[in-house]
Design an enzyme around this catalytic site. Sequence first.
Site, PDB file in Angstrom:
ATOM      1  N   SER A  68      11.305   6.887  -1.408  1.00  0.00           N
ATOM      2  CA  SER A  68      11.092   8.319  -1.630  1.00  0.00           C
ATOM      3  C   SER A  68      12.329   9.119  -1.261  1.00  0.00           C
ATOM      4  O   SER A  68      13.152   8.703  -0.448  1.00  0.00           O
ATOM      5  CB  SER A  68       9.909   8.811  -0.811  1.00  0.00           C
ATOM      6  OG  SER A  68       8.793   7.998  -1.021  1.00  0.00           O
TER       7      SER A  68
HETATM    8  N1  SAH Z   1       7.342   4.529   1.625  1.00  0.00           N
HETATM    9  C1  SAH Z   1       8.106   3.812   0.628  1.00  0.00           C
HETATM   10  C2  SAH Z   1       7.793   4.352  -0.749  1.00  0.00           C
HETATM   11  C3  SAH Z   1       7.617   3.243  -1.693  1.00  0.00           C
HETATM   12  S1  SAH Z   1       6.940   3.662  -3.267  1.00  0.00           S
HETATM   13  C4  SAH Z   1       9.590   3.848   0.967  1.00  0.00           C
HETATM   14  O1  SAH Z   1       9.993   4.628   1.831  1.00  0.00           O
HETATM   15  O2  SAH Z   1      10.362   3.053   0.399  1.00  0.00           O
HETATM   16  C5  SAH Z   1       5.242   3.275  -3.040  1.00  0.00           C
HETATM   17  C6  SAH Z   1       4.904   1.863  -2.620  1.00  0.00           C
HETATM   18  O3  SAH Z   1       3.492   1.756  -2.557  1.00  0.00           O
HETATM   19  C7  SAH Z   1       5.378   0.776  -3.584  1.00  0.00           C
HETATM   20  O4  SAH Z   1       6.150  -0.168  -2.887  1.00  0.00           O
HETATM   21  C8  SAH Z   1       4.080   0.157  -4.089  1.00  0.00           C
HETATM   22  O5  SAH Z   1       4.152  -1.231  -4.356  1.00  0.00           O
HETATM   23  C9  SAH Z   1       3.129   0.440  -2.940  1.00  0.00           C
HETATM   24  N2  SAH Z   1       1.718   0.441  -3.294  1.00  0.00           N
HETATM   25  C10 SAH Z   1       1.117   0.956  -4.409  1.00  0.00           C
HETATM   26  N3  SAH Z   1      -0.208   0.763  -4.368  1.00  0.00           N
HETATM   27  C11 SAH Z   1      -0.478   0.117  -3.203  1.00  0.00           C
HETATM   28  C12 SAH Z   1      -1.669  -0.384  -2.595  1.00  0.00           C
HETATM   29  N4  SAH Z   1      -2.857  -0.261  -3.178  1.00  0.00           N
HETATM   30  N5  SAH Z   1      -1.551  -0.997  -1.387  1.00  0.00           N
HETATM   31  C13 SAH Z   1      -0.349  -1.158  -0.776  1.00  0.00           C
HETATM   32  N6  SAH Z   1       0.805  -0.711  -1.307  1.00  0.00           N
HETATM   33  C14 SAH Z   1       0.757  -0.089  -2.508  1.00  0.00           C
END
Ligand code: SAH
Length: 235
Positions: A84
Amino acid sequence: MLLSRFLNNGFRVWKMTDSKQGIGMTSLRVRERLVQRLRETGIRDERVLAQIAAVPRHWFVDEALATRAYEDTALPIGYEQTVSQPWIVARMSEALLSEAEIGKVLELGTGSGYQTAVLAGLFQEVYSIERIRPLHERAQRTLRQLGLRNLRLRYGDGLEGWPEAAPFAAILITAAVHHIPLVLQEQLMLGGRLIAPRISERGQELIQIVREDSTQFKETSLGPVLFVRSRKGVE
Ligand code: SAH
């Protein structure tokens, strides 16, 4: 104090020896510029700004993108996911902290682990769940290299929460959801808050939910956002 917690956790080591991905000592200065920019764009909480200054975001992205790590922008981390934008990481951390106890926080969507590292300096314990195995494993390695010990990572579907570790003072969903599952809201302690990007017909909105008593949840909107979408199950 928060910064010193990071230093005690081992951040001192990278501050002196950080040559990873060729950024070296300059990354400290670039991070300070990012903090300045976040201040100018409305981030007020000094605890959060101290974390943005402390966490080396370039460790969480591919080497080819390291020079862009301190721009205020989302960056790809593979598997169609992104780390993000720093502003949104700061905004969400700020929203989670206000009034909340700084006990346990649950993050859904570890991704690169960057937001996890920011939370680790703000809360006593961080629990974070990721559904894509290679991302989970990479985040685990990066966070271990940073010497952060007050966190636990799990490979799985975060939409079910982490019942054994509940209740949480705060829950953060970092992928957009159509509905905020009640099972997650019920893992909040009284007075605890949950922040999540929710999909509506108008786009996505950052929603804050505060648990007022065992059955009452108060919802407010924190404005429009844009996140990758969450998915059920694991990959
Ligand atoms: N907080 C992260 C943002 C990553 S984007 C950072 O700082 O890098 C969102 C993430 O949520 C992705 O890696 C995706 O695979 C994960 N995600 C999506 N649905 C999910 C679920 N049901 N359970 C766990 N992770 C999930």
